[in-house]
Design a protein around this motif. Structure first.
Motif, PDB file in Angstrom:
ATOM      1  N   ARG A 156       0.846  -1.184   0.000  1.00 47.03           N
ATOM      2  CA  ARG A 156       0.000   0.000   0.000  1.00 47.03           C
ATOM      3  C   ARG A 156       0.880   1.232   0.000  1.00 47.03           C
ATOM      4  O   ARG A 156       1.863   1.289   0.732  1.00 47.03           O
ATOM      5  CB  ARG A 156      -0.890   0.041   1.261  1.00 47.03           C
ATOM      6  N   GLY A 157       0.550   2.198  -0.764  1.00 48.38           N
ATOM      7  CA  GLY A 157       1.250   3.468  -0.738  1.00 48.38           C
ATOM      8  C   GLY A 157       0.262   4.567  -0.405  1.00 48.38           C
ATOM      9  O   GLY A 157      -0.313   5.165  -1.313  1.00 48.38           O
ATOM     10  N   PRO A 158       0.037   4.864   0.872  1.00 44.57           N
ATOM     11  CA  PRO A 158      -0.944   5.898   1.226  1.00 44.57           C
ATOM     12  C   PRO A 158      -0.545   7.257   0.679  1.00 44.57           C
ATOM     13  O   PRO A 158       0.637   7.549   0.489  1.00 44.57           O
ATOM     14  CB  PRO A 158      -0.916   5.895   2.759  1.00 44.57           C
ATOM     15  N   ASP A 159      -1.538   8.101   0.455  1.00 40.54           N
ATOM     16  CA  ASP A 159      -1.248   9.465   0.019  1.00 40.54           C
ATOM     17  C   ASP A 159      -0.541  10.253   1.123  1.00 40.54           C
ATOM     18  O   ASP A 159       0.338  11.071   0.857  1.00 40.54           O
ATOM     19  CB  ASP A 159      -2.535  10.180  -0.389  1.00 40.54           C
ATOM     20  N   PHE A 160      -0.926   9.978   2.376  1.00 36.47           N
ATOM     21  CA  PHE A 160      -0.296  10.649   3.504  1.00 36.47           C
ATOM     22  C   PHE A 160      -0.413   9.746   4.719  1.00 36.47           C
ATOM     23  O   PHE A 160      -1.460   9.142   4.952  1.00 36.47           O
ATOM     24  CB  PHE A 160      -0.982  11.987   3.796  1.00 36.47           C
ATOM     25  N   PHE A 161       0.680   9.629   5.476  1.00 34.06           N
ATOM     26  CA  PHE A 161       0.608   8.836   6.701  1.00 34.06           C
ATOM     27  C   PHE A 161       1.604   9.356   7.720  1.00 34.06           C
ATOM     28  O   PHE A 161       2.577  10.044   7.387  1.00 34.06           O
ATOM     29  CB  PHE A 161       0.854   7.341   6.428  1.00 34.06           C
ATOM     30  N   VAL A 162       1.327   9.021   8.985  1.00 32.17           N
ATOM     31  CA  VAL A 162       2.181   9.417  10.097  1.00 32.17           C
ATOM     32  C   VAL A 162       2.419   8.202  10.982  1.00 32.17           C
ATOM     33  O   VAL A 162       1.485   7.475  11.305  1.00 32.17           O
ATOM     34  CB  VAL A 162       1.546  10.544  10.941  1.00 32.17           C
ATOM     35  N   VAL A 163       3.685   8.009  11.347  1.00 37.03           N
ATOM     36  CA  VAL A 163       4.057   6.959  12.296  1.00 37.03           C
ATOM     37  C   VAL A 163       4.650   7.644  13.516  1.00 37.03           C
ATOM     38  O   VAL A 163       5.540   8.493  13.393  1.00 37.03           O
ATOM     39  CB  VAL A 163       5.090   5.985  11.704  1.00 37.03           C
ATOM     40  N   ARG A 164       4.158   7.296  14.680  1.00 38.65           N
ATOM     41  CA  ARG A 164       4.675   7.866  15.923  1.00 38.65           C
ATOM     42  C   ARG A 164       5.625   6.888  16.584  1.00 38.65           C
ATOM     43  O   ARG A 164       5.614   5.704  16.323  1.00 38.65           O
ATOM     44  CB  ARG A 164       3.534   8.202  16.880  1.00 38.65           C
ATOM     45  N   GLY A 165       6.461   7.405  17.484  1.00 42.82           N
ATOM     46  CA  GLY A 165       7.356   6.550  18.247  1.00 42.82           C
ATOM     47  C   GLY A 165       8.487   5.976  17.430  1.00 42.82           C
ATOM     48  O   GLY A 165       8.922   4.840  17.672  1.00 42.82           O
ATOM     49  N   CYS A 166       8.988   6.755  16.461  1.00 40.00           N
ATOM     50  CA  CYS A 166      10.093   6.287  15.634  1.00 40.00           C
ATOM     51  C   CYS A 166      11.073   7.437  15.426  1.00 40.00           C
ATOM     52  O   CYS A 166      10.789   8.583  15.787  1.00 40.00           O
ATOM     53  CB  CYS A 166       9.582   5.771  14.292  1.00 40.00           C
ATOM     54  N   GLU A 167      12.205   7.133  14.841  1.00 42.41           N
ATOM     55  CA  GLU A 167      13.205   8.169  14.596  1.00 42.41           C
ATOM     56  C   GLU A 167      12.785   9.033  13.420  1.00 42.41           C
ATOM     57  O   GLU A 167      12.365   8.535  12.376  1.00 42.41           O
ATOM     58  CB  GLU A 167      14.560   7.530  14.301  1.00 42.41           C
ATOM     59  N   LYS A 168      12.920  10.335  13.594  1.00 43.62           N
ATOM     60  CA  LYS A 168      12.610  11.282  12.528  1.00 43.62           C
ATOM     61  C   LYS A 168      13.836  11.436  11.638  1.00 43.62           C
ATOM     62  O   LYS A 168      14.814  12.080  12.006  1.00 43.62           O
ATOM     63  CB  LYS A 168      12.200  12.630  13.124  1.00 43.62           C
ATOM     64  N   LYS A 169      13.778  10.832  10.459  1.00 44.74           N
ATOM     65  CA  LYS A 169      14.899  10.884   9.523  1.00 44.74           C
ATOM     66  C   LYS A 169      14.373  10.606   8.117  1.00 44.74           C
ATOM     67  O   LYS A 169      13.295  10.034   7.947  1.00 44.74           O
ATOM     68  CB  LYS A 169      15.957   9.842   9.884  1.00 44.74           C
ATOM     69  N   PRO A 170      15.111  11.014   7.081  1.00 45.52           N
ATOM     70  CA  PRO A 170      14.668  10.734   5.707  1.00 45.52           C
ATOM     71  C   PRO A 170      14.661   9.225   5.428  1.00 45.52           C
ATOM     72  O   PRO A 170      15.506   8.490   5.938  1.00 45.52           O
ATOM     73  CB  PRO A 170      15.715  11.459   4.845  1.00 45.52           C
ATOM     74  N   ARG A 171      13.716   8.806   4.613  1.00 44.76           N
ATOM     75  CA  ARG A 171      13.619   7.403   4.219  1.00 44.76           C
ATOM     76  C   ARG A 171      13.245   7.308   2.750  1.00 44.76           C
ATOM     77  O   ARG A 171      12.544   8.166   2.226  1.00 44.76           O
ATOM     78  CB  ARG A 171      12.566   6.669   5.072  1.00 44.76           C
TER      79      ARG A 171
END
Length: 259
Positions: free
Chosen positions: A90-105
């Motif tokens: 799945r490739g959502p148009d927009f998503f947010v994951v909490r509790g993880c490192e903020k870095k480019p992916r």
């Protein structure tokens, strides 16, 4: 975006902790290597692109002092060991994951992220995707991703609906009097304003874009400058009034300094 053909348990799918397990023992799974590229088709329209950018910019500005989340738009989520061959993703148009490192992916790879799935997903409807967004993808986000909150928004006709996960099933989120929907995951409202999906605080204040924030700060600075100028003018007027009074007293042979 490609679509899985069914939702039966598939060997290699990484389910959220405590939920449905895969048929295949985890030790038998050979995961693809890291740095997997995202493979998403172009967005439907300029409206979709601008909406994704708006959601990203506002949230990242609002959470600028946080380093425990990741937000992305139109990015592939890899959750199956067979995915690179079967395109089961799945490739959502927009998503947010909490509790993880903020870095480019380059993509969101479940087995490289401690099994974390998105906490919130927003799909932007279009004529070619709305049927899938409202049915199959909703089911996948509910049954496989276990994403706590799922919203969809149509930039063309402004249809806006949200769901939260209750006892493993999506239930509609009731709107407030303004028609906004509360997101517990973001601790913000989502609502439509000026034909765009925006964030609002619990107090009803609009979460600004960087440009809006800059304009607000400039307006405050201009107002402060104006107040300082007015205060300077008042002080100058008071000084002139005192000087005129002193001159008048001297005309009367009265020393103003001894009064």
């Amino acid at each position: 975006m490609s679509v899985a053909q069914n939702l039966q348990p598939v060997a290699g799918i990484i389910f959220p902790p405590g939920d449905i397990e895969s048929d295949q023992p985890i030790e038998d799974i050979i995961f693809p290597p890291g740095d997997i590229e995202s493979h998403e088709p172009p967005l439907e329209s300029d409206l979709h692109l601008r909406q994704i950018i708006l959601l990203l910019q506002c949230l990242e500005l609002w959470w600028q002092n946080r380093n425990d989340f990741y937000a992305a738009g139109n990015l592939t989520i890899y959750y199956s060991q067979r995915q690179l061959k079967s395109e089961e993703f799945r490739g959502p148009d927009f998503f947010v994951v909490r509790g993880c490192e903020k870095k480019p992916r380059k993509s969101w790879v479940i087995w490289q992220e401690d099994g974390k799935y998105p906490n919130i997903i927003v799909e932007l409807l279009s004529p070619s995707t709305k049927a899938t967004d409202k049915s199959l993808k909703k089911q996948i986000y509910q049954d496989i991703f276990r994403t706590p909150e799922y919203f969809w928004f149509d930039p063309n006709n402004l249809e806006f609906v949200g769901f939260h996960l209750v006892d493993a099933h999506y239930q509609p989120i009731e709107p407030n009097p303004q028609g906004w929907l509360w997101s517990q995951q973001l601790d913000l409202y989502l609502g439509v304003q000026n034909n765009q999906l925006r964030y609002f605080t619990a107090q009803g204040e609009l979460v600004p874009t960087p440009e809006e924030l800059a304009a607000q700060e400039k307006r405050r600075a201009d107002e402060e400058k104006q107040r300082a100028e007015e205060e300077k003018q008042r002080a100058e007027q008071e000084k002139q009034r005192a000087e005129r009074l002193a001159a008048k007293l001297r005309e009367l042979n009265i020393d103003p300094d001894i009064l």
